[in-house]
Every structure is written in C-alpha cells, then in structure tokens.
Design an enzyme around this catalytic site. Sequence first.
Site: not given
Ligand SMILES: C[S@@+](CC[C@H](N)C(=O)[O-])C[C@H]1O[C@@H](n2cnc3c(N)ncnc32)[C@H](O)[C@@H]1O
Length: 400
Positions: A235, A284, A304
């Site tokens: 993510g 995912d 979070h």
């Molecule tokens: C709050 S952002 C944090 C991004 C990065 N980790 C950072 O700290 O800058 C959450 C990230 O999780 C990704 N995300 C949300 N649901 C997801 C899933 N089911 N599988 C993979 N990534 C996911 C979103 O697209 C987003 O880029």
Amino acid sequence: MSKDAALAETQSLLAALQSLDLSDNTQRVALLRQTNRIRAALETPLELASRWMETVAAAGALQLLIRIGVFDRLPADGTPISAAELAQQAGVDASVVTRCMRILVAQGLVEEMKGDVYKRNGLSDFFKSDKLGAMMCTGFMFARIWAMFPDYVKTHTPEDLWDVTKSPFVWTIGQEGKSFYEVLDTCLDPVQRSLFDLTMTNVEGMYPTRDMFPFREMKGQVELEPERPFVVDVGGGRGQVLKVIREEAGEIKGGRYILQDLPIVIESLKGEDLGEGIEVIAYDFFAEQPVKNAHIYFFRMILHGFNDAMSVQILKNTVSAMGPDSRLIVCEKLVPDMVPVGGSTELYWLDMLMMSVGGKERTVADFQRVFDHAGLELVGVYRSKTSQAAMLEGRLKRVA
Ligand SMILES: C[S@@+](CC[C@H](N)C(=O)[O-])C[C@H]1O[C@@H](n2cnc3c(N)ncnc32)[C@H](O)[C@@H]1O
C-alpha cells in the site's frame, strides 16, 4: 486570561529564541508550542471559537479556489491578476473569488496588490494543488462527513462505526455497502483519487520515515542474500516512502525494493520515474502476499484506516509469506496514554478522519494485540524524535 502567564512564557521564549538553531526541528517545534501557550494565556473563549471557524473557512476557501483552478492560475512570475479575470477563466461569479481570497490574504497565503488584484507570494507556491493544496482538498472532503456526524450517530448503532461498509464516510456519500477506497475509486470525481495520492507524497514532514528503523544496518545481510527482496512497501502509494527508505539505507548491492498498491494506483504510475531498483506490483492486501521471504514488509498509514479484525487479516496475509527472519514493520502515529495539553494535535485530527472511515489511530498496546492475533511478536518500537510517528517491528512468533 493571565498577563503574568503570558509574560513568563514570553520571557522564556525570548531566551530560547536567542539560542535557536533553525535546523533543529525539535527545538523549533518546541518554540512554536510556546507561542501557542502565550496566545492561550491572552485569548478569550470567543476569540478561540472564532479562530477555529476561521481555520475551517480558510480551508474551505482554499479548496474551492483550487478545485475551480483559480489558485493555480495565479501567474507563476508574480504578475498581478484581478478577481474579475480569475473568475471569468473559472466561469464563476467574481464575488466567489474575492470572498475566498479575503480570508487567504488575511492568512498571508496570497498578496493583495490593490482592491481585488492579487499576486502569488512565497507561501502561495507551497499550497498549489500538487503540493499542500492537495492535502487541504483531501482533508476538506471529510468536512462534509464531520458535519453529518450528529445525524450518523442518531441513525446508526455503536457497532456500525467499526464496519467500513457502514462508516460515516460511505453513509454521508450515499454509498453504504462499499468501503472508503471503493468509494474513492469508483464513486467520486477521479480528481479526488489523484489529490489523495498527491497528499500522501507530501506528508513526509508530518509522517517522517527517517531516523527510526536502522535500514542501513541491514546492508551486510541483504548483500549476502541478493535473491531476497529487501523492502516490500505494501500500500505504498506512489513510492514516496520507498524512495526515502532507499536513501536511508544507502548503497546496498542488489537491494530490491518492491512497491505494491491497488491497480488504479499502480497503473497511474506508468511512465513515472521511480528510480533504480524499484519494482511495482498491483496487489490487494486482502489477498495472499505474492512476494515471499522478503527481508522487510513495510506498511505505513495502512492499519489506521481499518478496524482491528481487518488489520489482523491484512497482516496475516503477509505473515504467511514471511520467512523465519523476515521483519514486518508498521509505521503509524502512536496515541499516548494521556493527551498532553498544548502538544501536537495532528494525531487527533487524523483520528477524526479515521473515525469517518471505520478505522482508528492506536496505542502501542493496541498494536501489540493486533500483532499477536496476526501471529507476530512485537520486538521493537522505534519512535521518531520529531513527531508522534513510530515504526513497530514484528517477527514471526517462535513456536515453543
Ligand atoms: C493512507 S495511504 C498510505 C500510502 C503510503 N503507504 C504512505 O504512507 O504514504 C493508503 C494506501 O493504501 C492503498 N490501499 C488501500 N486499499 C488497498 C488494498 N486493498 N490493497 C492494496 N493497497 C491498498 C491506497 O491506494 C493508498 O495508496
């Protein structure tokens, strides 16, 4: 109000200012807090309430001007431009521009040259839509949700708050049954997703990656086993954290870095130069982790956004891919046992955002429980010296 309290704080502030080293972030932030205490000693409750309203209104004005393209149209070379011209380009009534600009001029974000004619200043550039302006727009998306909180709690059970498909966010948008990310990616103006992703690339100051976990010390081990990926950022958005970790770790021969995120994010990276050594995989995190036996699996600002059961599931999906000495690192802000008065408030407004989507900010003890249920032992907590962020290191539980 207390003049004596204000005087005492001011005298100690003056002394501290004399020896301030501006490059020392901890010192600088401590002084900022002191100015808050001086203000608190002088401010009436009505002035405090008015200041809060001003903050909300300023954020609203900025997001409106950004979303209709006005703020970004302030000429880059500093040439003044009138409200009438900006309004005409955006197709809105000129009073929309003048009224929003007033509050931003008063806050020092834009300069007014003469009545209703503006010029960009040094601060304006930081708030363009591809910088902190993205964060204001993303944050303001939640103002609508917060305004509906009283109606939400009247119409929902206490348990609903923890169900991501019944959260205040999805309910307010009229999309119960979907999660926050599903709504973001399928129901909102696509610009919201790019503003969200841009926001994440601009929070390094608030959510530092540096000076916590000693990535550099892993050089020897990683160079000995080059077939194993070094860091898998789960993510990881647009790679903002992975790039910093790569810098932090320094030159490591054969060190492989893998960025994972949803397909919509990974596809938007096409053609973007992530730099040497960064591979991308659409993944995912509710499915099994495809990259096995990496040295480090890294999750920043992921858990979070989810309740405990979902957080355990997300971690378990990676735990099953870990080797005996793999590490799983979670980077989040830590809720303290007691709230210090006058301290940083970032964590608490972030928690209000998380309350909107069915997630929560956590204490160390909360994380310990999540780790435990996912089959991990919490072996280290590396705290940032400049923020409430920390990196929590988990290892596979040893079988007795
Ligand atoms: C709050 S952002 C944090 C991004 C990065 N980790 C950072 O700290 O800058 C959450 C990230 O999780 C990704 N995300 C949300 N649901 C997801 C899933 N089911 N599988 C993979 N990534 C996911 C979103 O697209 C987003 O880029």
